[in-house]
Structures are given as C-alpha cells and as structure tokens.
Design a protein around this motif. Structure first.
Motif, PDB file in Angstrom:
ATOM      1  N   GLU B   1      40.854  61.376  46.755  1.00 25.95           N
ATOM      2  CA  GLU B   1      40.425  60.455  47.827  1.00 25.95           C
ATOM      3  C   GLU B   1      39.507  59.399  47.235  1.00 25.95           C
ATOM      4  N   ALA B   2      39.782  58.130  47.530  1.00 21.81           N
ATOM      5  CA  ALA B   2      38.944  57.058  47.016  1.00 21.81           C
ATOM      6  C   ALA B   2      37.594  57.098  47.706  1.00 21.81           C
ATOM      7  N   GLY B   3      36.550  56.739  46.927  1.00 19.46           N
ATOM      8  CA  GLY B   3      35.205  56.737  47.481  1.00 19.46           C
ATOM      9  C   GLY B   3      34.872  55.400  48.102  1.00 19.46           C
ATOM     10  N   VAL B   4      33.590  55.204  48.370  1.00 16.27           N
ATOM     11  CA  VAL B   4      33.106  53.937  48.905  1.00 16.27           C
ATOM     12  C   VAL B   4      33.086  52.912  47.771  1.00 16.27           C
ATOM     13  N   ALA B   5      33.692  51.781  48.008  1.00 12.28           N
ATOM     14  CA  ALA B   5      33.744  50.735  46.993  1.00 12.28           C
ATOM     15  C   ALA B   5      32.759  49.627  47.337  1.00 12.28           C
ATOM     16  N   GLN B   6      32.090  49.118  46.324  1.00 10.67           N
ATOM     17  CA  GLN B   6      31.163  48.003  46.528  1.00 10.67           C
ATOM     18  C   GLN B   6      31.384  46.970  45.422  1.00 10.67           C
ATOM     19  N   SER B   7      31.176  45.718  45.785  1.00 14.68           N
ATOM     20  CA  SER B   7      31.195  44.663  44.771  1.00 14.68           C
ATOM     21  C   SER B   7      30.281  43.530  45.205  1.00 14.68           C
ATOM     22  N   PRO B   8      29.731  42.773  44.239  1.00 18.74           N
ATOM     23  CA  PRO B   8      29.792  43.067  42.806  1.00 18.74           C
ATOM     24  C   PRO B   8      28.877  44.229  42.444  1.00 18.74           C
ATOM     25  N   ARG B   9      28.923  44.693  41.224  1.00 16.31           N
ATOM     26  CA  ARG B   9      28.025  45.758  40.801  1.00 16.31           C
ATOM     27  C   ARG B   9      26.663  45.201  40.407  1.00 16.31           C
ATOM     28  N   TYR B  10      26.646  43.985  39.905  1.00 10.91           N
ATOM     29  CA  TYR B  10      25.398  43.339  39.494  1.00 10.91           C
ATOM     30  C   TYR B  10      25.436  41.879  39.932  1.00 10.91           C
ATOM     31  N   LYS B  11      24.233  41.376  40.292  1.00 10.33           N
ATOM     32  CA  LYS B  11      24.132  39.971  40.668  1.00 10.33           C
ATOM     33  C   LYS B  11      22.742  39.483  40.315  1.00 10.33           C
ATOM     34  N   ILE B  12      22.700  38.332  39.655  1.00 10.83           N
ATOM     35  CA  ILE B  12      21.426  37.701  39.336  1.00 10.83           C
ATOM     36  C   ILE B  12      21.433  36.321  39.971  1.00 10.83           C
ATOM     37  N   ILE B  13      20.416  36.043  40.767  1.00  5.53           N
ATOM     38  CA  ILE B  13      20.312  34.735  41.418  1.00  5.53           C
ATOM     39  C   ILE B  13      18.877  34.247  41.334  1.00  5.53           C
ATOM     40  N   GLU B  14      18.692  32.983  41.655  1.00  3.03           N
ATOM     41  CA  GLU B  14      17.342  32.442  41.728  1.00  3.03           C
ATOM     42  C   GLU B  14      16.875  32.489  43.178  1.00  3.03           C
ATOM     43  N   LYS B  15      15.556  32.529  43.340  1.00  2.00           N
ATOM     44  CA  LYS B  15      15.021  32.580  44.712  1.00  2.00           C
ATOM     45  C   LYS B  15      15.491  31.356  45.483  1.00  2.00           C
ATOM     46  N   ARG B  16      15.645  31.571  46.758  1.00  2.00           N
ATOM     47  CA  ARG B  16      16.132  30.579  47.722  1.00  2.00           C
ATOM     48  C   ARG B  16      17.660  30.411  47.694  1.00  2.00           C
ATOM     49  N   GLN B  17      18.327  31.056  46.735  1.00  2.00           N
ATOM     50  CA  GLN B  17      19.789  31.026  46.761  1.00  2.00           C
ATOM     51  C   GLN B  17      20.318  32.063  47.743  1.00  2.00           C
ATOM     52  N   SER B  18      21.613  31.989  48.001  1.00  2.00           N
ATOM     53  CA  SER B  18      22.267  32.938  48.895  1.00  2.00           C
ATOM     54  C   SER B  18      23.109  33.916  48.092  1.00  2.00           C
ATOM     55  N   VAL B  19      23.331  35.088  48.677  1.00  2.00           N
ATOM     56  CA  VAL B  19      24.148  36.097  48.007  1.00  2.00           C
ATOM     57  C   VAL B  19      24.829  36.955  49.071  1.00  2.00           C
ATOM     58  N   ALA B  20      26.002  37.468  48.726  1.00  2.00           N
ATOM     59  CA  ALA B  20      26.735  38.334  49.650  1.00  2.00           C
ATOM     60  C   ALA B  20      27.257  39.545  48.910  1.00  2.00           C
ATOM     61  N   PHE B  21      27.208  40.677  49.584  1.00  2.00           N
ATOM     62  CA  PHE B  21      27.708  41.926  49.031  1.00  2.00           C
ATOM     63  C   PHE B  21      28.834  42.436  49.926  1.00  2.00           C
ATOM     64  N   TRP B  22      29.782  43.109  49.310  1.00  4.85           N
ATOM     65  CA  TRP B  22      30.940  43.607  50.049  1.00  4.85           C
ATOM     66  C   TRP B  22      31.035  45.118  49.931  1.00  4.85           C
ATOM     67  N   CYS B  23      31.481  45.772  50.988  1.00  2.00           N
ATOM     68  CA  CYS B  23      31.634  47.209  50.989  1.00  2.00           C
ATOM     69  C   CYS B  23      32.941  47.592  51.672  1.00  2.00           C
ATOM     70  N   ASN B  24      33.668  48.496  51.032  1.00  2.00           N
ATOM     71  CA  ASN B  24      34.874  49.079  51.635  1.00  2.00           C
ATOM     72  C   ASN B  24      34.638  50.575  51.785  1.00  2.00           C
ATOM     73  N   PRO B  25      34.462  51.080  52.990  1.00  2.00           N
ATOM     74  CA  PRO B  25      34.147  52.501  53.166  1.00  2.00           C
ATOM     75  C   PRO B  25      35.361  53.387  52.920  1.00  2.00           C
ATOM     76  N   ILE B  26      35.134  54.674  52.953  1.00  2.00           N
ATOM     77  CA  ILE B  26      36.232  55.630  52.819  1.00  2.00           C
ATOM     78  C   ILE B  26      37.155  55.461  54.028  1.00  2.00           C
ATOM     79  N   SER B  27      38.435  55.489  53.768  1.00  2.00           N
ATOM     80  CA  SER B  27      39.416  55.270  54.828  1.00  2.00           C
ATOM     81  C   SER B  27      39.220  56.253  55.976  1.00  2.00           C
ATOM     82  N   GLY B  28      39.153  55.713  57.187  1.00  2.00           N
ATOM     83  CA  GLY B  28      39.028  56.558  58.362  1.00  2.00           C
ATOM     84  C   GLY B  28      37.594  56.845  58.781  1.00  2.00           C
ATOM     85  N   HIS B  29      36.624  56.448  57.964  1.00  2.00           N
ATOM     86  CA  HIS B  29      35.221  56.679  58.320  1.00  2.00           C
ATOM     87  C   HIS B  29      34.770  55.665  59.361  1.00  2.00           C
TER      88      HIS B  29
END
Lengths: 111, 117
Positions: B1-29
């Motif tokens: 069974e596939a686990g919870v997926a997240q991306s990216p694994r690492y992110k470096i930004i400067e203050k005041r910038q924007s950032v977004a993270f993505w998550c794909n949960p376990i199917s059916g949760h």
C-alpha cells in the motif's frame, strides 16, 4: 502550547539495555499515543493507550498510563541500534479531536 | 500500500516569497492533517480536513497560511509571504475514517523541509 512533555530530553544506552521514557501532560485526556521519528521512516505510530487502561504491550514496547498523575511511560526492552530515534507522546485532550504532541525524547542506542 | 506522498522534499526561499506544498494521502483516507514541526519540537497541528471540509484550523496563521483539499483527496498548503520563523518541516498525515476520533492511527508523509532565508 504543547500538552505533553517528555523526559528525559535525551537518552543514550547500549544495545540490549532497556530504555524508559516518560510523558507528563496537563489536562484530562481520552487517550495517549506514542510515536517514533527517525530520518529513515519519518513519524510512525507505535501504540495507543486509552484513559481507562493502565498498561499495554506491543512486542518489545510496554506503555503505562497513570491518569491520577497525568503521566505515561514508554519502556523499550532489549533495545537495538535500529531503535535510535526521537519518541513523542501525543495526547487527545477531552473535548478535542486533534492530537497534541510533546517535544520528544531523543534515544541513541549504541552497538 | 502506498503511503502519504509529499512534495517537494526540500525548499529554500527568501523571506517575503511564497511557497506551496502538496500532499497526496493514502487512498480512501477521509481525514487529512497538516503539521508544522520546528527543529527540536514536536509536530504542531495547523489544519485538519475531513473529506474536503475543515474540522480544525485554530492554529493556522490565517494572515499568511492557507490550505485547501480539492475533491476530498489531494491537499495544498501555501505560505504567502514567508517569514524567517516559518522555517520548519511541514508534515502531512492522513487517517482512515471520517468520524472525529483520535483513536484513528495517523499515517505521516516524509515531510517538506522549508528553509526561509
């Protein structure tokens, strides 16, 4: 703020020894859970103990709960190098459905 | 069974910038959680979704953080603008039932380590 607080903050033992970690919390709870976190496998659920239970076992893990003292302990018997990780207790305060984690105990098991 | 997926694994930004993270949960949760874990501390819940509705976002700094869960499956967490104190690991977790019950086991993804310079 964090509900649970683990003690000690860090623990270093030899393989084969037992490791005991404690967790104290502030408010009444429905249940208490223990999680392990290491760089290889991330955060993993270990065991859950309900407020009406006093002791629970799972493999080499033994958890106790004393609701009168608002405390729990996690005992790992016959520790292995692979048990090296941070261990967190997480509580479910009465009236809330979400978990609150403590700051964790860092366990180092040396071969 | 596939686990919870997240991306990216690492992110470096400067203050005041924007950032977004993505998550794909376990199917059916049905339930999905976003946590923030600052170095040396335990995870702190930011927001909890049940299917595509918000159950608890009381600790989400809503002036800069936002999250959505489209169609009750994937989720994104956004920070805009980022501050230095947002440097942390952002963990996504999912659990099976749609009942509000903390006896459900939460399954965690590997996290996204954010560094704000």
């Amino acid at each position: 703020s964090q509900q649970g607080e683990e003690d000690p903050q860090a623990l270093s033992i030899q393989e084969g020894e037992n490791a005991t970690m404690n967790c104290s919390y502030k408010t009444s709870i429905n249940n208490l859970q223990w999680y392990r976190q290491n760089s290889g496998r991330g955060l993993v659920h270990l065991i859950l103990i309900r407020s009406n239970e006093r002791e629970k076992h799972s493999g080499r893990l033994r958890v106790t709960l004393d609701t009168s003292k608002k405390s729990s302990s996690l005992l790992i018997t016959a520790s292995r190098a692979a048990d090296t990780a941070s261990y967190f207790c997480a509580t479910d305060p009465l009236g809330y459905s979400t978990l609150t984690f403590g700051k964790g105990t860092m366990l180092l098991v040396s071969p | 069974e596939a686990g919870v997926a997240q991306s990216p694994r690492y992110k470096i930004i400067e203050k005041r910038q924007s950032v977004a993270f993505w998550c794909n949960p376990i199917s059916g949760h049905a339930t999905l959680y976003w946590y923030q874990q600052i170095l040396g501390q335990g995870p702190k819940l930011l927001i909890q979704f049940q299917n595509n509705g918000v159950v608890d976002d009381s600790q989400l700094p809503k002036d800069r953080f936002s999250a959505e869960r489209l169609k009750g499956v994937d989720s994104t967490l956004k920070i805009q603008p980022a501050k230095l104190e947002d440097s942390a690991v952002y963990l996504c977790a999912s659990s099976l039932t749609d009942m509000i019950s903390s006896t459900d086991t939460q399954y965690f993804g590997p996290g996204t380590r954010l560094t704000v310079l």
